[in-house]
Design a protein around this motif. Structure first.
Motif, PDB file in Angstrom:
ATOM      1  N   GLU A 154       3.552  -5.887   1.328  1.00  0.00           N
ATOM      2  CA  GLU A 154       4.631  -5.156   1.987  1.00  0.00           C
ATOM      3  C   GLU A 154       5.743  -6.112   2.390  1.00  0.00           C
ATOM      4  O   GLU A 154       5.484  -7.206   2.892  1.00  0.00           O
ATOM      5  CB  GLU A 154       4.093  -4.422   3.221  1.00  0.00           C
ATOM      6  CG  GLU A 154       5.118  -3.532   3.862  1.00  0.00           C
ATOM      7  CD  GLU A 154       4.538  -2.615   4.925  1.00  0.00           C
ATOM      8  OE1 GLU A 154       5.297  -1.825   5.481  1.00  0.00           O
ATOM      9  OE2 GLU A 154       3.327  -2.690   5.200  1.00  0.00           O
ATOM     10  N   GLU A 172      -8.480   3.576   1.147  1.00  0.00           N
ATOM     11  CA  GLU A 172      -7.141   3.924   0.685  1.00  0.00           C
ATOM     12  C   GLU A 172      -6.954   3.292  -0.692  1.00  0.00           C
ATOM     13  O   GLU A 172      -7.777   3.488  -1.567  1.00  0.00           O
ATOM     14  CB  GLU A 172      -6.096   3.478   1.709  1.00  0.00           C
ATOM     15  CG  GLU A 172      -6.196   4.251   3.022  1.00  0.00           C
ATOM     16  CD  GLU A 172      -5.202   3.807   4.061  1.00  0.00           C
ATOM     17  OE1 GLU A 172      -4.304   2.999   3.761  1.00  0.00           O
ATOM     18  OE2 GLU A 172      -5.331   4.273   5.203  1.00  0.00           O
ATOM     19  N   ASP A 231      -1.221   2.129  -5.279  1.00  0.00           N
ATOM     20  CA  ASP A 231      -0.455   3.042  -4.439  1.00  0.00           C
ATOM     21  C   ASP A 231       0.882   2.393  -4.117  1.00  0.00           C
ATOM     22  O   ASP A 231       0.926   1.324  -3.519  1.00  0.00           O
ATOM     23  CB  ASP A 231      -1.228   3.332  -3.150  1.00  0.00           C
ATOM     24  CG  ASP A 231      -0.634   4.453  -2.320  1.00  0.00           C
ATOM     25  OD1 ASP A 231       0.206   5.221  -2.829  1.00  0.00           O
ATOM     26  OD2 ASP A 231      -1.028   4.571  -1.144  1.00  0.00           O
ATOM     27  N   SER A 288       4.548  -1.805  -0.986  1.00  0.00           N
ATOM     28  CA  SER A 288       5.596  -1.088  -0.254  1.00  0.00           C
ATOM     29  C   SER A 288       6.747  -2.040   0.063  1.00  0.00           C
ATOM     30  O   SER A 288       6.515  -3.186   0.435  1.00  0.00           O
ATOM     31  CB  SER A 288       5.006  -0.506   1.032  1.00  0.00           C
ATOM     32  OG  SER A 288       5.980   0.191   1.760  1.00  0.00           O
ATOM     33  N   LEU A 293      -1.948  -1.675  -2.493  1.00  0.00           N
ATOM     34  CA  LEU A 293      -0.795  -0.966  -1.934  1.00  0.00           C
ATOM     35  C   LEU A 293       0.422  -1.874  -2.029  1.00  0.00           C
ATOM     36  O   LEU A 293       0.370  -3.040  -1.619  1.00  0.00           O
ATOM     37  CB  LEU A 293      -1.040  -0.606  -0.469  1.00  0.00           C
ATOM     38  CG  LEU A 293       0.154  -0.062   0.318  1.00  0.00           C
ATOM     39  CD1 LEU A 293       0.607   1.277  -0.221  1.00  0.00           C
ATOM     40  CD2 LEU A 293      -0.183   0.029   1.792  1.00  0.00           C
ATOM     41  N   PHE A 322       4.387   2.991  -2.040  1.00  0.00           N
ATOM     42  CA  PHE A 322       4.815   3.837  -0.933  1.00  0.00           C
ATOM     43  C   PHE A 322       6.190   3.401  -0.455  1.00  0.00           C
ATOM     44  O   PHE A 322       6.464   2.209  -0.320  1.00  0.00           O
ATOM     45  CB  PHE A 322       3.822   3.745   0.235  1.00  0.00           C
ATOM     46  CG  PHE A 322       4.271   4.512   1.439  1.00  0.00           C
ATOM     47  CD1 PHE A 322       4.141   5.892   1.476  1.00  0.00           C
ATOM     48  CD2 PHE A 322       4.848   3.871   2.515  1.00  0.00           C
ATOM     49  CE1 PHE A 322       4.577   6.613   2.583  1.00  0.00           C
ATOM     50  CE2 PHE A 322       5.282   4.574   3.619  1.00  0.00           C
ATOM     51  CZ  PHE A 322       5.141   5.956   3.656  1.00  0.00           C
ATOM     52  N   ASN A 335      -0.678   6.345  -7.492  1.00  0.00           N
ATOM     53  CA  ASN A 335      -0.018   7.279  -6.586  1.00  0.00           C
ATOM     54  C   ASN A 335       1.274   6.636  -6.106  1.00  0.00           C
ATOM     55  O   ASN A 335       1.255   5.546  -5.564  1.00  0.00           O
ATOM     56  CB  ASN A 335      -0.916   7.585  -5.383  1.00  0.00           C
ATOM     57  CG  ASN A 335      -0.255   8.528  -4.403  1.00  0.00           C
ATOM     58  OD1 ASN A 335       0.216   9.586  -4.785  1.00  0.00           O
ATOM     59  ND2 ASN A 335      -0.226   8.148  -3.145  1.00  0.00           N
ATOM     60  N   PHE A 336       2.404   7.304  -6.338  1.00  0.00           N
ATOM     61  CA  PHE A 336       3.679   6.821  -5.805  1.00  0.00           C
ATOM     62  C   PHE A 336       4.189   7.864  -4.837  1.00  0.00           C
ATOM     63  O   PHE A 336       4.628   8.941  -5.244  1.00  0.00           O
ATOM     64  CB  PHE A 336       4.679   6.574  -6.923  1.00  0.00           C
ATOM     65  CG  PHE A 336       6.000   6.000  -6.448  1.00  0.00           C
ATOM     66  CD1 PHE A 336       6.104   5.332  -5.243  1.00  0.00           C
ATOM     67  CD2 PHE A 336       7.127   6.126  -7.218  1.00  0.00           C
ATOM     68  CE1 PHE A 336       7.307   4.793  -4.808  1.00  0.00           C
ATOM     69  CE2 PHE A 336       8.347   5.593  -6.812  1.00  0.00           C
ATOM     70  CZ  PHE A 336       8.431   4.929  -5.599  1.00  0.00           C
ATOM     71  N   ALA A 337       4.091   7.569  -3.546  1.00  0.00           N
ATOM     72  CA  ALA A 337       4.492   8.503  -2.500  1.00  0.00           C
ATOM     73  C   ALA A 337       5.858   8.116  -1.959  1.00  0.00           C
ATOM     74  O   ALA A 337       6.075   6.991  -1.537  1.00  0.00           O
ATOM     75  CB  ALA A 337       3.460   8.499  -1.377  1.00  0.00           C
ATOM     76  N   ASP A 348       9.049   4.958   2.529  1.00  0.00           N
ATOM     77  CA  ASP A 348       9.591   5.920   3.490  1.00  0.00           C
ATOM     78  C   ASP A 348      11.065   5.576   3.657  1.00  0.00           C
ATOM     79  O   ASP A 348      11.427   4.634   4.370  1.00  0.00           O
ATOM     80  CB  ASP A 348       8.842   5.815   4.815  1.00  0.00           C
ATOM     81  CG  ASP A 348       9.320   6.805   5.862  1.00  0.00           C
ATOM     82  OD1 ASP A 348      10.458   7.304   5.747  1.00  0.00           O
ATOM     83  OD2 ASP A 348       8.566   7.073   6.802  1.00  0.00           O
TER      84      ASP A 348
END
Length: 169
Positions: free
Chosen positions: A23, A40, A66, A46, A44, A68, A106-108, A70
């Motif tokens: 991240e 999870e 994943d 981000s 990940l 992510f 998964n790309f949220a 926001d």
């Protein structure tokens, strides 16, 4: 901001959250790790750019890989960060094994900035990854929240040279 770091040769198993978490990073290399049975993601990523993710084994995690972002939080909390984004990351030559109810990728996206990501204008790439899935179902999500089959995933331009997923044992 992490610049030119290497995450390699780790074993991450049975964590409540992600096995490996990248991240707010730039230019990180993530290679030859094994991430299994995490609550999870196996991996990940981000708010990171220019990361090279390869030769990892991700098995039986809630999500193999994943991504992510926001967008609202990005705008509110990272204005001093030079060009915070989730762009130009390469995911290649990884082995991803999923079970029932799990996702390979998964790309949220949250917060309304999804259009350039969904349209693949941010340069995130998936190439030559090997997938093992329980059946011919949908195990990939790219930004819109809709599960996709492997042919639909390839139609987005991802893993176009990869073999169809192995149905596993």
């Amino acid at each position: 901001l992490i610049a030119k770091s290497i995450i390699e040769d780790n074993i991450c198993e049975e964590n409540i959250g992600p096995g490996i978490d990248v991240e707010i990073a730039s230019g990180v290399i993530v290679r030859r790790n094994r991430s299994s049975r995490n609550g999870e993601a196996g991996l990940l990523v981000s708010i990171s750019q220019g990361c090279d993710v390869y030769e990892n084994t991700l098995e039986q995690n809630a999500f193999g890989i994943d991504l992510f972002l926001d967008c609202q939080r990005l705008a509110e909390h990272y204005p001093p960060h030079p060009d915070p984004d989730l762009a130009n990351n390469s995911f290649h030559d990884n082995s991803i094994v999923v079970g029932p109810g799990q996702l390979a990728v998964n790309f949220a996206l949250m917060g309304g900035c999804g259009a350039p990501y969904i349209a693949r204008l941010k340069g995130n790439r998936f190439e030559r990854n090997a997938y093992t899935v329980p059946d011919a179902g949908a195990y990939w999500i790219w930004g819109d929240g809709q599960k996709k089959t492997f042919p639909q995933w390839q139609a987005l331009g991802f893993d176009t040279g990869a073999q169809p997923p192995d149905p596993g044992p």
